[in-house]
Each structure stands twice: as C-alpha cells, then as structure tokens.
Design a protein around this motif. Sequence first.
Motif, PDB file in Angstrom:
ATOM      1  N   UNK A  47       0.832  -1.208   0.000  1.00 52.25           N
ATOM      2  CA  UNK A  47       0.000   0.000   0.000  1.00 52.25           C
ATOM      3  C   UNK A  47       0.865   1.256   0.000  1.00 52.25           C
ATOM      4  N   UNK A  48       0.531   2.193  -0.890  1.00 51.05           N
ATOM      5  CA  UNK A  48       1.233   3.471  -1.062  1.00 51.05           C
ATOM      6  C   UNK A  48       2.640   3.306  -1.657  1.00 51.05           C
ATOM      7  N   UNK A  49       2.941   2.122  -2.159  1.00 47.56           N
ATOM      8  CA  UNK A  49       4.236   1.881  -2.801  1.00 47.56           C
ATOM      9  C   UNK A  49       4.118   2.043  -4.322  1.00 47.56           C
TER      10      UNK A  49
ATOM     11  N   UNK B 210      -4.761  -7.719  -4.887  1.00 42.95           N
ATOM     12  CA  UNK B 210      -4.536  -6.506  -4.089  1.00 42.95           C
ATOM     13  C   UNK B 210      -5.829  -6.021  -3.440  1.00 42.95           C
ATOM     14  N   UNK B 211      -6.927  -6.076  -4.184  1.00 39.24           N
ATOM     15  CA  UNK B 211      -8.198  -5.649  -3.620  1.00 39.24           C
ATOM     16  C   UNK B 211      -8.626  -6.547  -2.470  1.00 39.24           C
TER      17      UNK B 211
ATOM     18  N   UNK C 138      -6.440  -0.723  -3.270  1.00 33.25           N
ATOM     19  CA  UNK C 138      -7.078  -0.363  -4.533  1.00 33.25           C
ATOM     20  C   UNK C 138      -6.126   0.517  -5.342  1.00 33.25           C
ATOM     21  N   UNK C 139      -6.474   0.729  -6.587  1.00 32.04           N
ATOM     22  CA  UNK C 139      -5.585   1.497  -7.452  1.00 32.04           C
ATOM     23  C   UNK C 139      -5.270   2.866  -6.869  1.00 32.04           C
ATOM     24  N   UNK C 140      -6.227   3.475  -6.208  1.00 29.16           N
ATOM     25  CA  UNK C 140      -6.012   4.798  -5.606  1.00 29.16           C
ATOM     26  C   UNK C 140      -4.973   4.763  -4.483  1.00 29.16           C
ATOM     27  N   UNK C 141      -4.686   3.563  -3.981  1.00 25.70           N
ATOM     28  CA  UNK C 141      -3.727   3.410  -2.885  1.00 25.70           C
ATOM     29  C   UNK C 141      -2.310   3.159  -3.390  1.00 25.70           C
ATOM     30  N   UNK C 142      -2.134   3.148  -4.711  1.00 30.94           N
ATOM     31  CA  UNK C 142      -0.845   2.814  -5.302  1.00 30.94           C
ATOM     32  C   UNK C 142      -0.342   3.928  -6.211  1.00 30.94           C
ATOM     33  N   UNK C 143       0.966   4.015  -6.316  1.00 27.42           N
ATOM     34  CA  UNK C 143       1.586   4.793  -7.388  1.00 27.42           C
ATOM     35  C   UNK C 143       1.948   3.768  -8.456  1.00 27.42           C
TER      36      UNK C 143
END
Length: 334
Positions: free
Chosen positions: A186-188, A208-209, A214-219
Amino acid sequence: MLNSFFYAHILKMSSFSICLRQFSLNKVKKNIFFYFFLYLIIFSLVACNGNEDFKEIDLSKTQKISISDKNLKNVDNNTIYVGFDLRWEPTEDVAFYMPLIKYLEAKTGFNYKIKVPRNYPDNIHMLGKGSIDISLMGTVSCLLSGSKYGSYPIVFGLNGQSQPYYKGAIIKKAGNKTINSLKDIKHKKFVFGNKYSTQGYLIPRKMLEDAGIYLKDLEYEFSDSHKDVVNKVVNGFADAGAIQDKLAFKMAEEGILDIVKLSKPFPSSTVCVSPYLSSAKKNIIKAALLEFNPKNGFKSDLWKFTEMENGFTDAENVRFGDLMSLINKYYNLK
C-alpha cells in the motif's frame, strides 16, 4: 460490449509482422536520392513478405510493418498466421513457440507464419480483424477479442500438473525487506503488466483488492510485458510488480526476485481463433493441438516456460467462473 476507451485504443493500434531482412542505417550517406532509393527497396520487401518461407525467419533481423485495415484478412488458402501476447521478450516468445509451429506444420500440412504484435491490444485487434488466424493468448485477451469481434478459444494450455490453470504472482526485488506481505505494498510504487493481461493485471488487481489495496492506494504504472515488469522491479523503478507464475518461479530460483504471493488458480492461456478462420481449418488445427504431447518425442528445452507445458485440453472442458465476473468488472463489459 467493451467501453469506448477500449474500442478507441484497439482501433488506433497498428501491427507489425516478421520480415526477413533489416537494413542498417549506420552507413547511410546523407543523400536524399539514397534515402529515396532505400525507401523503394524496403517497400518492395514488404510487398513480397507474404511469399517468404516462415522457417527462414531470423527475429533479430525484423522490421515493423504497418498493416492497413483495408487488407487485414488472410486470404492465403494454405498459410496460417499466428500471433501471441507479449510475455517475455519477443525473441524469447518466438523461441518458445517455434517448436509448436513446426509440429503444426508437419501435422496439418499448412504453412505457418508469425506476426509479432506491438502490444496486447494489437494482438486482440489483429485476431479479430483476421490479420492473424490463431493466437496464443491469455484468457482476458481472448475473451475481449471475442466480445469485440467474435474470436473464441478452441483449446486451453495444460500446466506441469496437466491442469488448465495458471496463477498470477506479485513479486519484489530479492532481499527487499520493506515488503513482506501484500498489505506492505500500500502506497508503494507498483508496476502491472499490460492492462489486458490476465496474469499481469486482472489477477493481481483482484489479489490486491482482497488485501484492501485499490488502485487509488498505489503509485502504479503499466508495462508492455512480464519481462518489462521484472526489469523495472529489479532496477528500482518499482517496489513490487505483477507477472506470470512461470517467470516468477524462474527469477526466484535465480535469486533475482522474491515472490510475495501467488494467486489461486485461474483458467490458463488459450489458442484463440479469428472469426474469419474457416471451420475446416479450425477443426484441423484443433485436432492437432489436442493430439500434441510434449512428452512424446517433442524436443524443446524452452517449452517448459510456456503455459502449455503438458499440451492442451478442449476449451469446452474449462469454466471461466470468477474470471468472467472480473472481466465484466474491470473492463465494463455489458
């Protein structure tokens, strides 16, 4: 029905097929007449490409050729054009599949030629439009091509346990101690495979979900192939990524990557056929694929890296289950 973005993305794709020569421009003199002459030569090579023998292909000497929508369908009665999803590098992918191509030539009596797509949408587009007759492709690619054009699978690959399934793998660079579970991602920075890849996008997104990410939690970013994902993770451009299980096992064994988690089994890769391929040809090819036994005199040290390690099973034996619902969810099929 696919969403409008996917339609537009596919329809903008051009494709390139394998040529047998490549010109080096390093020695080209800066002379406008010379360039014009060179253009005429290249044009003539492209025009005669369809008559050249597949067995003489040297993938290191290829050129990209744009295929016009006006002349997409294969009208050669004895030639079968083959495509594939990009998994490793194009040279490696072709090396994996060449022994199967030779087997099919001997078994069916058809000539086979490979057309190398630029990316997954290109492969989907070529199959649906009839530029290629069959494609070794993931289930997502095949079903998306089916939804848009009417393509369909005839066989599914059998893994090392003779089951028509494979897994997705989420990986990290070997020794990376900041990631020990999916929740640590997450956030990576995360790199998926192509957006239309089963193992490179659909399966890992679901994984991942399920872990609350979720996609919003990733770069995140997308890549063209599984091998590109490996390169980005190994070279520090991403903290983790998603690839096919076969490549993940190989890289982990070599100490290059660590596997963070494997998915549950999903339907394996297919041999998917164009809606323009005749029933007669399709039946001949399908019968040959179902008779294919890699353990019976088939010589290839590379075949074990494919999703068809132990041959094929009839597509009628495979149920899509969760995969179809995920395709509907992630690609807005109606």
